[in-house]
Motif scaffolding. Structure first.
Motif, PDB file in Angstrom:
ATOM      1  N   GLU A 173      23.495  14.411 -18.260  1.00 10.98           N
ATOM      2  CA  GLU A 173      24.278  14.854 -19.496  1.00 10.98           C
ATOM      3  C   GLU A 173      26.091  14.137 -18.821  1.00 10.98           C
ATOM      4  O   GLU A 173      26.835  14.188 -19.626  1.00 10.98           O
ATOM      5  CB  GLU A 173      24.800  16.001 -20.029  1.00 10.98           C
ATOM      6  CG  GLU A 173      23.492  16.547 -21.017  1.00 10.98           C
ATOM      7  CD  GLU A 173      23.986  17.927 -21.560  1.00 10.98           C
ATOM      8  OE1 GLU A 173      24.198  17.680 -22.812  1.00 10.98           O
ATOM      9  OE2 GLU A 173      23.830  18.718 -20.996  1.00 10.98           O
ATOM     10  N   ALA A 174      25.775  14.025 -17.411  1.00 13.67           N
ATOM     11  CA  ALA A 174      27.141  13.901 -16.844  1.00 13.67           C
ATOM     12  C   ALA A 174      27.874  12.726 -17.078  1.00 13.67           C
ATOM     13  O   ALA A 174      27.450  11.568 -17.019  1.00 13.67           O
ATOM     14  CB  ALA A 174      26.719  13.834 -15.153  1.00 13.67           C
ATOM     15  N   ILE A 175      29.326  12.865 -17.108  1.00 14.22           N
ATOM     16  CA  ILE A 175      30.234  11.726 -17.242  1.00 14.22           C
ATOM     17  C   ILE A 175      30.569  11.561 -15.878  1.00 14.22           C
ATOM     18  O   ILE A 175      31.643  12.344 -15.505  1.00 14.22           O
ATOM     19  CB  ILE A 175      31.220  12.016 -18.250  1.00 14.22           C
ATOM     20  CG1 ILE A 175      30.300  12.452 -19.687  1.00 14.22           C
ATOM     21  CG2 ILE A 175      32.066  11.022 -18.400  1.00 14.22           C
ATOM     22  CD1 ILE A 175      31.554  12.725 -20.612  1.00 14.22           C
ATOM     23  N   ILE A 176      30.043  10.706 -14.922  1.00 13.59           N
ATOM     24  CA  ILE A 176      30.422  10.751 -13.751  1.00 13.59           C
ATOM     25  C   ILE A 176      31.861  10.181 -13.304  1.00 13.59           C
ATOM     26  O   ILE A 176      32.249  10.204 -12.496  1.00 13.59           O
ATOM     27  CB  ILE A 176      29.351  10.006 -12.946  1.00 13.59           C
ATOM     28  CG1 ILE A 176      29.391  10.246 -11.307  1.00 13.59           C
ATOM     29  CG2 ILE A 176      29.289   8.576 -13.086  1.00 13.59           C
ATOM     30  CD1 ILE A 176      28.160   9.862 -10.665  1.00 13.59           C
ATOM     31  N   ALA A 177      32.317   9.146 -14.259  1.00 13.46           N
ATOM     32  CA  ALA A 177      33.487   8.344 -14.081  1.00 13.46           C
ATOM     33  C   ALA A 177      34.531   9.433 -13.777  1.00 13.46           C
ATOM     34  O   ALA A 177      34.983  10.143 -14.275  1.00 13.46           O
ATOM     35  CB  ALA A 177      33.835   7.365 -15.307  1.00 13.46           C
ATOM     36  N   GLY A 178      35.402   8.901 -12.631  1.00 18.18           N
ATOM     37  CA  GLY A 178      36.550   9.632 -12.332  1.00 18.18           C
ATOM     38  C   GLY A 178      36.212  11.009 -11.454  1.00 18.18           C
ATOM     39  O   GLY A 178      37.306  11.281 -10.949  1.00 18.18           O
ATOM     40  N   ILE A 179      35.157  11.264 -11.363  1.00 13.41           N
ATOM     41  CA  ILE A 179      34.781  12.531 -10.261  1.00 13.41           C
ATOM     42  C   ILE A 179      33.988  12.143  -9.320  1.00 13.41           C
ATOM     43  O   ILE A 179      34.129  12.380  -8.097  1.00 13.41           O
ATOM     44  CB  ILE A 179      34.046  13.616 -11.337  1.00 13.41           C
ATOM     45  CG1 ILE A 179      34.786  13.917 -12.354  1.00 13.41           C
ATOM     46  CG2 ILE A 179      33.727  14.802 -10.471  1.00 13.41           C
ATOM     47  CD1 ILE A 179      33.838  14.839 -13.501  1.00 13.41           C
ATOM     48  N   GLY A 180      32.866  11.136  -9.538  1.00 16.12           N
ATOM     49  CA  GLY A 180      32.162  10.846  -8.332  1.00 16.12           C
ATOM     50  C   GLY A 180      31.736   9.347  -8.414  1.00 16.12           C
ATOM     51  O   GLY A 180      32.192   8.542  -9.354  1.00 16.12           O
ATOM     52  N   SER A 181      30.729   8.820  -7.767  1.00 11.72           N
ATOM     53  CA  SER A 181      30.109   7.485  -7.938  1.00 11.72           C
ATOM     54  C   SER A 181      28.971   7.195  -7.468  1.00 11.72           C
ATOM     55  O   SER A 181      28.276   7.800  -6.686  1.00 11.72           O
ATOM     56  CB  SER A 181      31.194   6.676  -6.826  1.00 11.72           C
ATOM     57  OG  SER A 181      30.666   5.246  -6.994  1.00 11.72           O
ATOM     58  N   SER A 182      28.182   6.262  -7.790  1.00 12.85           N
ATOM     59  CA  SER A 182      26.610   5.756  -7.573  1.00 12.85           C
ATOM     60  C   SER A 182      26.896   4.665  -6.158  1.00 12.85           C
ATOM     61  O   SER A 182      25.801   4.400  -5.684  1.00 12.85           O
ATOM     62  CB  SER A 182      25.938   5.377  -8.599  1.00 12.85           C
ATOM     63  OG  SER A 182      26.513   4.017  -8.891  1.00 12.85           O
ATOM     64  N   ILE A 183      28.058   4.610  -5.834  1.00 17.40           N
ATOM     65  CA  ILE A 183      28.107   3.638  -4.561  1.00 17.40           C
ATOM     66  C   ILE A 183      29.053   4.170  -3.518  1.00 17.40           C
ATOM     67  O   ILE A 183      30.171   4.931  -4.188  1.00 17.40           O
ATOM     68  CB  ILE A 183      28.537   2.098  -5.177  1.00 17.40           C
ATOM     69  CG1 ILE A 183      29.787   2.040  -5.979  1.00 17.40           C
ATOM     70  CG2 ILE A 183      27.460   1.382  -5.761  1.00 17.40           C
ATOM     71  CD1 ILE A 183      30.207   0.755  -6.179  1.00 17.40           C
ATOM     72  N   PRO A 184      29.184   3.796  -2.695  1.00 19.63           N
ATOM     73  CA  PRO A 184      30.267   4.220  -1.575  1.00 19.63           C
ATOM     74  C   PRO A 184      31.689   3.824  -1.932  1.00 19.63           C
ATOM     75  O   PRO A 184      31.837   2.638  -2.433  1.00 19.63           O
ATOM     76  CB  PRO A 184      29.675   3.776  -0.158  1.00 19.63           C
ATOM     77  CG  PRO A 184      28.319   3.410  -0.419  1.00 19.63           C
ATOM     78  CD  PRO A 184      28.154   2.865  -1.825  1.00 19.63           C
ATOM     79  N   PHE A 185      32.531   4.848  -1.600  1.00 21.64           N
ATOM     80  CA  PHE A 185      33.961   4.345  -1.708  1.00 21.64           C
ATOM     81  C   PHE A 185      34.812   4.171  -0.530  1.00 21.64           C
ATOM     82  O   PHE A 185      34.640   4.993   0.335  1.00 21.64           O
ATOM     83  CB  PHE A 185      34.689   5.302  -2.552  1.00 21.64           C
ATOM     84  CG  PHE A 185      34.439   5.637  -3.983  1.00 21.64           C
ATOM     85  CD1 PHE A 185      33.479   4.650  -4.662  1.00 21.64           C
ATOM     86  CD2 PHE A 185      34.747   6.608  -4.690  1.00 21.64           C
ATOM     87  CE1 PHE A 185      33.502   4.797  -6.001  1.00 21.64           C
ATOM     88  CE2 PHE A 185      34.616   7.005  -5.940  1.00 21.64           C
ATOM     89  CZ  PHE A 185      33.788   6.053  -6.584  1.00 21.64           C
ATOM     90  N   GLY A 186      35.348   3.116  -0.332  1.00 28.72           N
ATOM     91  CA  GLY A 186      36.073   3.006   1.022  1.00 28.72           C
ATOM     92  C   GLY A 186      37.267   3.846   1.203  1.00 28.72           C
ATOM     93  O   GLY A 186      37.760   4.021   2.117  1.00 28.72           O
TER      94      GLY A 186
END
Length: 367
Positions: free
Chosen positions: A229-242
């Motif tokens: 159910e998670a709306i992941i956008a804006g909180i986390g990610s499925s790929i690494p963030f620089g």
């Protein structure tokens, strides 16, 4: 049944009306948040869209450095909020804007982008967020190969997006003076919490940083879990963030969708604040932190957007939402102990988990 909120005492009337500033562009009017005291030392910074700071700061810096020029096309992928901020910054500074949009961008957001002059390529429906992200990255690369005059903003990897948060830090420092401050916010790209905290610490303030993550995000090592159910956008990610600087964070909270929804609905019910899912998650985590460390100085909760895009997924289901006062996290000692639905770890400046290290091989642009 949740008790009715305690009425706020009447404030004395102001001495007189203050002159309202006349802004030269809408971005100046909407970038600064409303600061709202919630409970005791807890204050919410509630934005219409916090990413205006990131987009304006990045565009101004790149123009000043000569990396971009008026009339050039800026390109990035987005699930909507950064896209709108970038389109407004381009509108202000005479730049063109091209957005590779997530399948989650709705018709209202797309119409705003197009009226602002942005061109939009939207990805087709996808079976997963990761697939949606990867499709967008591939499409950006194809466009860049054919249009070398385009400039890829890379909002999740280029630290230039932290530049604008120095202005927000000055506003916070003036509104909440003192030696100590705790900042609580969704980690997301890392630019807002990281940029704000670094700017505040540079003034000599002791700033404790509490990050909020969903289960399923690689950023702080919860990718082995699934929260459908998670709306992941804006909180986390499925790929690494620089742009995430893991060593900046003192504490990390992981919450599932149901807990974030409880915080979001609770914030509206208790304080009449209509805000997004990441704001609700910060409200739940921040309330726990403030209760655990009373008298620890002001707690600043970051509310990066309004609740409009969560109307159906969250607010229409408000009767399902748990009472935040009845929810408690599981305190864990190591990342290996992590488990849903709500865990908290004293991160204490640890380095990035192996799967969260950004390299050119993991280049990408998430939601």
């Amino acid at each position: 049944m949740t008790a009715a909120p305690t009425p706020t005492p009447l404030s004395p009337p102001a001495a007189g009306p203050a002159a309202a500033p006349v802004h030269e562009h809408i971005t100046d009017a909407i970038k600064a948040p409303a600061l709202v005291r919630l409970d005791g030392d807890t204050v919410l910074a509630r934005f219409e869209t916090m990413k205006v700071y990131a987009a304006l700061g990045a565009v101004r810096t790149l123009l000043r450095r000569g990396r971009i020029r008026p009339g050039q096309t800026l390109i990035d992928s987005s699930s909507g909020i950064y896209a709108l901020a970038l389109a407004m910054a381009c509108h202000r500074y005479g730049l063109r804007c091209h957005i590779v949009a997530s399948t989650t961008v709705d018709s209202v957001m797309r119409a705003q982008l197009e009226v602002l002059g942005a061109t939009v390529d939207q990805m087709p429906p996808s079976s997963s967020l990761r697939l949606d992200q990867e499709r967008r990255v591939r499409h950006v690369r194809r466009l860049l190969a054919g249009r070398p005059d385009m400039y890829w903003m890379r909002q999740y990897h280029d630290p230039v997006h932290q530049a604008g948060y120095g202005e927000f830090a000055a506003l916070v420092d003036a509104a909440l003076p003192g030696e100590r401050l705790t900042v609580v916010g969704a980690v997301g790209t890392g630019a807002s919490t990281g940029g704000l905290t670094r700017a505040l610490r540079a003034t000599g303030r002791a700033v404790r940083l509490v990050g909020v993550q969903p289960f399923g995000s690689v950023t702080f090592g919860s990718e082995r879990f699934s929260d459908p159910e998670a709306i992941i956008a804006g909180i986390g990610s499925s790929i690494p963030f620089g742009n995430v600087r893991h060593a900046l964070y003192d504490t990390v909270h992981w919450l599932d969708f149901r807990h974030a929804m409880a915080g979001t609905v609770g914030l509206l019910r208790d304080h009449a604040v209509f805000a997004g899912l990441s704001t609700g998650a910060a409200y739940l985590a921040g309330g726990y932190e403030a209760a655990r460390r009373p008298g620890g100085g002001p707690y600043l909760l970051l509310g990066p957007d309004t609740g409009h895009r969560y109307a159906e997924r969250v607010f229409a289901r408000h009767r399902e939402a748990a009472d935040p006062a009845e929810l408690r996290p599981q305190r864990i000692g190591t990342p290996g102990d992590l488990r849903p639905p709500w865990s908290v770890l004293e991160w204490a400046g640890r380095q990035a988990p192996p799967g969260a290290v950004h390299t050119e091989d993991t280049e990408g642009e998430p939601a």
